[in-house]
Design an enzyme around this catalytic site. Structure first.
Site, PDB file in Angstrom:
ATOM      1  N   GLY A  51     -26.131  10.328   1.392  1.00 35.87           N
ATOM      2  CA  GLY A  51     -26.495  11.163   2.538  1.00 35.87           C
ATOM      3  C   GLY A  51     -25.314  11.852   3.189  1.00 35.87           C
ATOM      4  O   GLY A  51     -25.490  12.703   4.063  1.00 35.87           O
ATOM      5  N   LYS A  95      -4.827  10.304   1.434  1.00 36.54           N
ATOM      6  CA  LYS A  95      -4.251   9.395   2.434  1.00 36.54           C
ATOM      7  C   LYS A  95      -3.960   8.014   1.847  1.00 36.54           C
ATOM      8  O   LYS A  95      -3.356   7.159   2.502  1.00 36.54           O
ATOM      9  CB  LYS A  95      -5.190   9.284   3.633  1.00 36.54           C
ATOM     10  N   GLY A 123     -15.703  21.498   6.070  1.00 38.77           N
ATOM     11  CA  GLY A 123     -17.113  21.441   6.409  1.00 38.77           C
ATOM     12  C   GLY A 123     -17.732  20.069   6.379  1.00 38.77           C
ATOM     13  O   GLY A 123     -18.900  19.919   6.731  1.00 38.77           O
ATOM     14  N   VAL A 180     -11.962  18.926  10.445  1.00 40.05           N
ATOM     15  CA  VAL A 180     -11.394  19.714  11.523  1.00 40.05           C
ATOM     16  C   VAL A 180     -12.110  21.047  11.726  1.00 40.05           C
ATOM     17  O   VAL A 180     -12.213  21.539  12.851  1.00 40.05           O
ATOM     18  CB  VAL A 180      -9.880  19.933  11.262  1.00 40.05           C
TER      19      VAL A 180
END
Length: 603
Positions: free
Chosen positions: A284, A405, A445, A450
């Site tokens: 989802g 990251k 998006g 951001v």
């Protein structure tokens, strides 16, 4: 207008045309003309033969207000055949023909018939092109097919708001030529000068198929003008009726990344997915739902949508069912938490998927800094549960969504994802399942990213809040990320970490400025504030550390690296320890381990 009235008016008009044509034809060569038999024969045969042909060619039922050049062909045929019948009539009745008279009759009759029909179209276009109020002066970029369609539709639209005053195109052969009465004034390099000279209010990009590198170059020229920039929809969307030609849209942020999208090995992916059972965790979410959409292109037998959020799974399930109702694909919505090991094993045992795409994770960096236990439970133990189940039930392929990251992580989110990579690398050593991880940069998006946040701040009047003027990030689109996942599943041989060559990092400040401009505002109108670096954030991100970097691509735009990994005993000891630590010690422990420190417990 009533059909009978319309037919009667055309009948009277055509009689008048025939009368004028025959009269002038005879008068030119016989000024003392009288109504002798030759005149009458010509008039009657010309008029009635044209009417009969007009009936059979359906000329009286055509909508001449939207006629094209092609509609002249049956008119030409009818006129020519009518004149030929007139010649035969004169030969049969009188035995002679003056071809000078016939030529003049043919020429005048053809001109009158054709011009009367096309006068209706010209009248409609002139009427529809009357401006209503003050129009925005437009510069169109592109004098090709799309530009032609755009300008023509702007001119024809009754309630239009644009007035095209200039065109630019980089084709030297089009310079100083005109398109629908508008001159090609120069190239894209001259956009700032032309905007100032022509007092342009808005720029419309009419090159829908433009590559991203070219789009970025042209946008940089447009940005110097400080006026609104829009783009026309894709031609295929216009042709299929999804949008109208004149429905302009804002330039999307992803169109300015300056990087062409990755090309997939469609045949190889199809072999992996066609008629197979596919399970997507986190189905989802932004990435998970797009993976589902991409998978559908390859005709799976069954698509299992697993997620924790009831509403998000309902939404993607409904979308897929409605958009694929005529394809023989079974959609299975599963509400389950990856942290629930027993439930995950039950699902995989029941449905026996061939491929698993593991997109479920906690990804919000600052939020995970204050909730390290949840990050560990979901990103580490949740991944272990799904991966162990895939290994236990011999799932063919397992692809985990990781992040940039995870490289030299300074935050809990990145550290937990790096340890999750270690888990699947460890399993890959002795498993029939092909395990792989795919590292992404920031996804435009996606939820919590951001770009949507910047748009919300602009919509509320600003200011746009940027953490630091020098902060940079890698960016990619959701479709790019999802396609890379599919390609990785094909390339995987066991334990790899795949990374897309994402080009140069982008300054968040530059991204904010672009979004402000694309929203139709200036930086002065919205404003930009620097809020400071948030907990766990780095100034820049890496995709591979120095020990992982390989110069060559395993596939166009895809790097591969094998990172260091804990051995099985170390990994098991670490996982046992993580379950006992408090939040503060847990946070530091996962960061240390992810960075290669403290490989052995309690050392």
């Amino acid at each position: 207008m009533n059909y009978r009235i319309r037919y009667f008016l055309f009948l009277i008009l055509d009689l008048f045309h025939a009368l004028v044509a025959v009269f002038i034809g005879y008068w030119l060569f016989n000024p003392s003309i009288t109504f002798f038999p030759s005149f009458t024969i010509s008039l009657v045969s010309l008029f009635f033969s044209y009417q009969i042909l007009s009936h059979f060619l359906h000329l009286s039922t055509r909508i001449w207000s939207v006629a094209s050049v092609r509609d002249l062909l049956p008119v030409t045929f009818a006129v020519n055949l009518s004149v030929l019948i007139t010649i035969l009539s004169q030969l049969l009745i009188q035995g002679s023909v003056d071809f000078r008279e016939i030529f003049v009759i043919w020429l005048i009759f053809y001109v009158l018939i054709g011009s009367s029909r096309f006068f209706i179209r010209v009248y409609r276009e002139v009427k529809d092109s009357q401006p209503l109020g003050q129009l925005k002066r437009v510069l169109v970029v592109g004098a090709g097919e799309a530009g032609t369609i755009l300008i023509r539709n702007i001119r024809k639209k009754r309630k239009h708001e644009y007035d095209v005053v200039a065109i630019v195109d980089d084709d030297p052969n089009k310079q100083h030529l005109s398109l629908w009465g508008v001159e090609v004034c120069g190239t894209t390099v001259e956009i700032p000068h032309i905007v100032q000279e022509k007092k342009v209010d808005i720029i419309i990009l009419a090159i829908p198929s433009l590559g991203k590198m070219e789009m970025q170059r042209i946008y940089e020229q447009c940005k110097r003008t400080k006026i609104k920039i829009k783009t026309m929809p894709k031609i295929e969307d216009v042709m299929t009726g999804k949008v109208a030609v004149h429905e302009m849209r804002e330039v999307k942020t992803e169109e300015l990344l300056g990087r062409e999208e990755i090309k997939l090995d469609m045949e190889a992916i199809s072999k992996k997915l066609l008629h197979k059972k596919i399970l997507v965790t986190g189905a989802g979410g932004s990435i998970g739902s797009e993976i589902c959409r991409q998978v559908l292109q390859f005709g799976p037998k069954q698509l299992i949508l697993l997620g924790h959020g009831e509403h998000s799974i309902y939404t993607i399930h409904l979308e897929l069912v409605e958009n694929n109702q005529f394809r023989n694909i079974e959609f299975v919505p599963i509400i389950a938490d990856v942290q629930d090991r027993k439930r995950i094993f039950e699902v995989i045992e029941q449905y026996k998927p061939d491929v698993i795409y593991h997109a479920a994770a906690h990804k919000h960096v600052p939020l995970m800094e204050v909730n390290p236990k949840e990050a560990v439970k979901n990103n580490i133990f949740g991944t272990k549960n799904v991966a162990d189940a895939a290994h236990h039930f011999s799932v063919s392929n397992f692809v985990m969504i990781s992040t940039d990251k995870a490289v030299n992580p300074t935050n809990v989110m990145g550290a937990t994802k790096r340890i999750a990579e270690m888990i699947i690398q460890n399993l890959a050593r002795n498993s029939d399942t092909n395990f792989a991880a795919v590292r992404f940069g920031n996804v435009l998006g996606s939820r919590g990213s951001v770009v949507p946040r910047f748009r919300e701040q602009i919509a509320s009047g600003g200011p746009v809040k940027v953490t630091h003027p020098e902060m940079t990030r890698y960016f990619m689109t959701i479709p790019e990320a999802s396609k890379l996942v599919l390609q990785a599943g094909v390339l995987a041989k066991g334990g790899e970490v795949f990374v897309l060559d994402m080009g140069e990092q982008i300054k968040i400040l530059d991204l904010a400025k672009n979004i402000i401009r694309l929203s139709g505002f200036t930086e002065e109108e919205i404003g930009i504030e620097f809020s400071g670096i948030r907990p766990g954030e780095k100034m820049y991100e890496e995709l591979l550390n120095s020990e992982e970097i390989q110069e060559e691509w395993i596939y166009p735009k895809i790097h591969i690296g094998k990172a260091h990994c804990l051995d099985e005993n170390q990994l098991l000891q670490l996982l046992e320890e993580l379950e006992t630590l408090d939040s503060q010690n847990l946070k530091q422990r996962v960061i240390d381990v992810a960075n290669g420190k403290g490989w052995f417990i309690n050392t």
